[in-house]
Design a protein around this motif. Structure first.
Motif: not given
Length: 240
Positions: A66-69, A103-109, A113-124
């Motif tokens: 889950v990524t929030w920019v 793949a995830e990269f900052a835009d070339t401007s 770029t600042r973002f938070v990425q969360s990793w969660l264990t799925p139920d299935e």
């Protein structure tokens, strides 16, 4: 209720010329047996990328990403055929399932770029990979952006990501949940816990980069968030 505060300065940090990553849990070369996960939440990483910097194709399976920019623009590509530019105020859910590469990269401007990425264990495990995206979600108060009650689905029952744009002078109720992971992305804010909770009650001041984790909190309905300065927070409500 149990509460633990994590100062922003305590996070595991990797610094390279074109990026800085802060990890709130054990991650990569950083290992702390007392800080491996919190319920289904197994990673909460804050990334700051200079223009064009990022992470080339790498694999994931059986994890909800889950990524929030927060600032700038993040360029996302994946093996499902998606290619998108994610501006600030965007949330993305990638259910890796049986396996994806992305793949995830900052835009070339010139804008970082600042973002938070969360990793969660799925139920299935072993589900069909999927990806969901929604933009323009920043709004005053606490807004559910992913998970139960949110804009996008997550494969974890009882998990919700809330984004809070808080202004001084307003109290925002914290939704009832067995677990909370609260992170301040910017500004200064207070978590106010009522006296009925017992010895953990009071006013907790949190600055940018600070986090607090609460467990056995589902019976506490009167906690509030109150901004000291204009602030943004990310709140994970999680199952027991």
């Amino acid at each position: 209720m149990k509460m633990r505060v994590y100062a922003g300065s305590e996070r595991f940090t990797t610094r390279l010329p074109d990026r800085v990553t802060h990890c709130s849990f054990s991650f990569g070369d950083f290992y702390d047996p007392e800080n491996v996960s919190f319920g289904p939440l197994q990673a909460f990483n804050e990334h700051r990328l200079s223009w064009g910097a990022g992470y080339p194709d790498h694999p994931h399976s059986d994890v909800e990403l889950v990524t929030w920019v927060m600032h700038g623009k993040l360029v996302h590509t994946d093996s499902l055929g998606h290619q998108s530019v994610l501006p600030a105020g965007t949330v993305q859910v990638q259910s890796a399932g049986t396996g994806i590469t992305h793949a995830e990269f900052a835009d070339t401007s010139a804008e970082p770029t600042r973002f938070v990425q969360s990793w969660l264990t799925p139920d299935e495990r072993g589900q069909v990979p999927a990806r969901f995206l929604a933009s323009g979600l920043s709004a005053p108060g606490l807004v559910a952006v992913a998970g139960e009650g949110g804009q996008l689905p997550i494969g974890v029952a009882g998990a919700t990501l809330w984004v809070g744009e808080l202004t001084p002078g307003q109290a925002h109720p914290v939704p009832a949940s067995p677990r909370h992971h609260l992170f301040v992305t910017g500004g200064s804010t207070m978590l106010v816990v009522p006296p009925s909770v017992g010895p953990t009650h009071g006013t907790l001041v949190l600055e940018a980069g600070d986090a607090v984790r609460l467990s056995d909190a589902d019976q506490i309905e009167a906690m509030t968030l109150e901004a000291i300065t204009p602030s943004q927070v990310l709140l994970w409500s999680l199952p027991a």
